[in-house]
Design an enzyme around this catalytic site. Structure first.
Site, PDB file in Angstrom:
ATOM      1  N   VAL A   1       0.837  -1.205   0.000  1.00  0.00           N
ATOM      2  CA  VAL A   1       0.000   0.000   0.000  1.00  0.00           C
ATOM      3  C   VAL A   1       0.868   1.249   0.000  1.00  0.00           C
ATOM      4  O   VAL A   1       0.630   2.199  -0.755  1.00  0.00           O
ATOM      5  CB  VAL A   1      -0.955  -0.002   1.219  1.00  0.00           C
ATOM      6  N   TYR A   2       1.896   1.243   0.834  1.00  0.00           N
ATOM      7  CA  TYR A   2       2.807   2.384   0.893  1.00  0.00           C
ATOM      8  C   TYR A   2       3.506   2.574  -0.448  1.00  0.00           C
ATOM      9  O   TYR A   2       3.578   3.689  -0.974  1.00  0.00           O
ATOM     10  CB  TYR A   2       3.830   2.157   2.002  1.00  0.00           C
ATOM     11  N   SER A   3       4.026   1.491  -1.022  1.00  0.00           N
ATOM     12  CA  SER A   3       4.690   1.590  -2.316  1.00  0.00           C
ATOM     13  C   SER A   3       3.746   2.125  -3.380  1.00  0.00           C
ATOM     14  O   SER A   3       4.130   2.961  -4.208  1.00  0.00           O
ATOM     15  CB  SER A   3       5.241   0.229  -2.745  1.00  0.00           C
TER      16      SER A   3
END
Length: 242
Positions: free
Chosen positions: A152-154
């Site tokens: 999700v962060y990526s």
């Protein structure tokens, strides 16, 4: 450091801690006046007392639509202009996708992506009208590599890389430079979501940076001659391997 940004007004989101606070200190040292933007009013009050008269406090909750929309107009009312906008506020989710929840996903994407886009949308007309300005976004090495332990962060940082580089091309003809700094792991509150074993292993092998090292990169970007744009600066701990 010589006063290279004397007379500039810089707005920094997420300014009360981590990279944002280190960037604030570096900008002040370089001669700028800094509008510290954060949702933590108590931290802002304490820091403004410590950092001195060239700090302007702006309490904004970027996850609140009305507060986010009001941010740039309120900064302009207090400071008169914005020469530098550092969109730095962000959050982190790591681990397998199935280990998180929809509310956390919404919160992170709203802060890491939507708030950045809205902040740039709000400040761009002001900078275009003045024919000058710098917009820098704190991205991540995760915006360049598909890191499997943080999908999700990526994804949020890949979105930001695309947004920054399209806006660079939209605004370059107006005297406005747009770029991003993409750090590897930085010792900050964002890493509180890391598994303790992973965090300790990274510390043990020297694969983490201090926020000051990212702030140094930001100052380098901002102090280039106006005919030069640093479109992205990837800053990694020397022992970081992806």
């Amino acid at each position: 450091m010589a006063a290279t940004l004397e007379g500039k007004i810089a707005a920094v989101t997420g300014a009360a801690s981590g990279i944002g606070l280190s960037a604030t200190r570096a900008l002040l040292e370089a001669g700028a006046t800094v509008v510290m933007v954060d949702r933590d009013a108590d931290a802002l009050a304490a820091l403004s007392g410590e950092l001195g008269e060239k700090v302007i406090v702006q309490r904004t909750d970027l996850l609140d639509q009305q507060s986010c929309d009001a941010m740039v107009p309120e900064i302009l009312e207090k400071a008169g202009q914005i020469d530098i906008m550092l969109c730095n506020a962000g959050s982190y989710i790591g681990g397998d996708l199935t280990q998180t929840n929809p509310a956390a996903i919404d919160r992170m994407l709203n802060l890491n992506v939507n708030a950045v886009i809205k902040n740039v949308h709000a400040v761009a007309p002001h900078m275009i009208a003045r024919g000058a300005g710098d917009i820098i976004v704190t991205c991540s090495i995760a915006g360049h590599a598909a890191i499997h332990v943080e999908p999700v962060y990526s994804a949020s940082k890949w979105a930001i890389t695309s947004f920054v580089q399209t806006m660079r091309r939209q605004l370059m003809g107006h005297g406005v430079r747009v770029g991003q700094v993409s750090p590897g792991p930085v010792v900050s509150a964002l890493l509180s979501d890391w598994e303790p074993e992973r965090l300790q292993a990274m510390k043990d092998k020297g694969a983490l940076m201090e926020p000051t090292e990212v702030a140094d990169a930001l100052i380098y970007m901002l102090t280039r001659p106006r005919n030069v744009t640093i479109r992205d600066m990837i800053v990694l701990p020397s022992n970081f391997d992806i």
